[in-house]
Motif scaffolding. Structure first.
Motif, short mmCIF file in Angstrom:
data_model
loop_
_atom_site.label_atom_id
_atom_site.label_comp_id
_atom_site.label_asym_id
_atom_site.label_seq_id
_atom_site.Cartn_x
_atom_site.Cartn_y
_atom_site.Cartn_z
N CYS A 68 0.84 -1.20 0.00
CA CYS A 68 0.00 0.00 0.00
C CYS A 68 0.88 1.26 0.00
O CYS A 68 0.62 2.20 -0.75
CB CYS A 68 -0.91 -0.04 1.23
SG CYS A 68 -2.25 1.14 1.21
N LYS A 69 1.92 1.26 0.83
CA LYS A 69 2.84 2.40 0.85
C LYS A 69 3.52 2.61 -0.50
O LYS A 69 3.73 3.74 -0.93
CB LYS A 69 3.91 2.19 1.94
CG LYS A 69 3.41 2.47 3.33
CD LYS A 69 4.49 2.28 4.36
CE LYS A 69 5.60 3.29 4.18
NZ LYS A 69 6.56 3.32 5.30
N THR A 70 3.83 1.51 -1.18
CA THR A 70 4.46 1.61 -2.50
C THR A 70 3.54 2.36 -3.47
O THR A 70 4.00 3.20 -4.23
CB THR A 70 4.77 0.20 -3.05
OG1 THR A 70 5.69 -0.44 -2.18
CG2 THR A 70 5.35 0.27 -4.45
N PHE A 71 2.26 2.06 -3.41
CA PHE A 71 1.32 2.70 -4.33
C PHE A 71 1.06 4.17 -3.98
O PHE A 71 0.44 4.88 -4.76
CB PHE A 71 0.00 1.93 -4.39
CG PHE A 71 0.08 0.71 -5.24
CD1 PHE A 71 0.08 0.81 -6.61
CD2 PHE A 71 0.18 -0.55 -4.68
CE1 PHE A 71 0.17 -0.31 -7.41
CE2 PHE A 71 0.27 -1.68 -5.46
CZ PHE A 71 0.27 -1.55 -6.84
N LYS A 72 1.56 4.63 -2.85
CA LYS A 72 1.46 6.04 -2.48
C LYS A 72 2.70 6.83 -2.89
O LYS A 72 2.69 8.05 -2.84
CB LYS A 72 1.27 6.17 -0.96
CG LYS A 72 -0.07 5.73 -0.48
CD LYS A 72 -0.15 5.95 1.03
CE LYS A 72 -1.54 5.71 1.54
NZ LYS A 72 -1.64 6.02 2.97
N GLU A 73 3.76 6.13 -3.28
CA GLU A 73 5.03 6.79 -3.61
C GLU A 73 4.91 7.66 -4.86
O GLU A 73 4.14 7.36 -5.77
CB GLU A 73 6.13 5.75 -3.84
CG GLU A 73 6.54 5.01 -2.62
CD GLU A 73 7.57 3.93 -2.91
OE1 GLU A 73 7.97 3.77 -4.08
OE2 GLU A 73 7.94 3.24 -1.95
N ARG A 77 1.61 6.62 -7.30
CA ARG A 77 0.39 7.35 -6.91
C ARG A 77 -0.90 6.76 -7.48
O ARG A 77 -1.58 7.38 -8.28
CB ARG A 77 0.49 8.80 -7.31
CG ARG A 77 1.64 9.51 -6.65
CD ARG A 77 1.17 10.74 -5.94
NE ARG A 77 2.29 11.53 -5.48
CZ ARG A 77 2.67 11.56 -4.20
NH1 ARG A 77 2.01 10.89 -3.30
NH2 ARG A 77 3.70 12.28 -3.85
N ARG A 78 -1.20 5.55 -7.05
CA ARG A 78 -2.45 4.90 -7.47
C ARG A 78 -3.39 4.82 -6.27
O ARG A 78 -3.46 3.83 -5.57
CB ARG A 78 -2.16 3.50 -8.01
CG ARG A 78 -1.57 3.45 -9.40
CD ARG A 78 -2.49 3.95 -10.50
NE ARG A 78 -3.75 3.27 -10.59
CZ ARG A 78 -4.04 2.33 -11.49
NH1 ARG A 78 -3.15 1.98 -12.36
NH2 ARG A 78 -5.22 1.76 -11.49
N GLN A 79 -4.09 5.92 -6.02
CA GLN A 79 -5.00 5.99 -4.88
C GLN A 79 -6.12 4.96 -4.99
O GLN A 79 -6.60 4.45 -3.98
CB GLN A 79 -5.57 7.41 -4.73
CG GLN A 79 -6.30 7.63 -3.43
CD GLN A 79 -5.42 7.45 -2.21
OE1 GLN A 79 -4.27 7.88 -2.18
NE2 GLN A 79 -5.95 6.80 -1.19
N VAL A 82 -4.66 1.92 -3.54
CA VAL A 82 -4.49 2.14 -2.10
C VAL A 82 -5.82 1.95 -1.38
O VAL A 82 -5.88 1.32 -0.32
CB VAL A 82 -3.90 3.54 -1.81
CG1 VAL A 82 -3.94 3.87 -0.33
CG2 VAL A 82 -2.48 3.64 -2.34
N ASN A 83 -6.89 2.47 -1.96
CA ASN A 83 -8.21 2.34 -1.33
C ASN A 83 -8.61 0.87 -1.18
O ASN A 83 -9.19 0.48 -0.16
CB ASN A 83 -9.26 3.09 -2.13
CG ASN A 83 -9.07 4.59 -2.06
OD1 ASN A 83 -8.41 5.11 -1.18
ND2 ASN A 83 -9.64 5.29 -3.03
N SER A 86 -6.09 -0.80 1.46
CA SER A 86 -6.23 -0.33 2.84
C SER A 86 -7.32 -1.06 3.60
O SER A 86 -7.28 -1.15 4.82
CB SER A 86 -6.47 1.18 2.87
OG SER A 86 -7.70 1.50 2.26
#
Length: 94
Positions: A68-73, A77-79, A82-83, A86
């Protein structure tokens, strides 16, 4: 991650949507997969799912939290992903 979550993430990463939107290939590169490995994955019926399977075998200690943290980098940035992820994060309370 459970099978339904994996399928949802696979669907999001496998769809060609907007120009510049990160796909499974960028995630594979972020986790150090070589171009030859990515080319082999591309021949799979479901390349995004095969990439997630490969990630789990190459990095068995990779948790949903760190994915999940990777997808926020920056650069990913794939929210939307992440949704989905999470919802699988378990919070420990004492």
């Amino acid at each position: 991650m459970d099978q339904a979550t994996k399928q949802a993430v696979t669907d999001l990463l496998g769809k060609k949507r907007l120009p510049g939107l990160v796909t499974w290939k960028q995630v594979a590169r972020r986790y150090g997969m070589r171009e030859t490995e990515i080319s082999l994955l591309q021949m799979e019926k479901n390349p995004a799912g095969a990439m997630l399977d490969m990630l789990s075998s190459l990095a068995p200690n990779l948790t949903v939290y760190y994915l999940c943290k990777t997808f926020k980098e920056p650069g990913l940035r794939r929210q939307d992903v992440v949704n989905i992820l999470s919802k699988q994060i378990v919070v420990w309370s004492r």
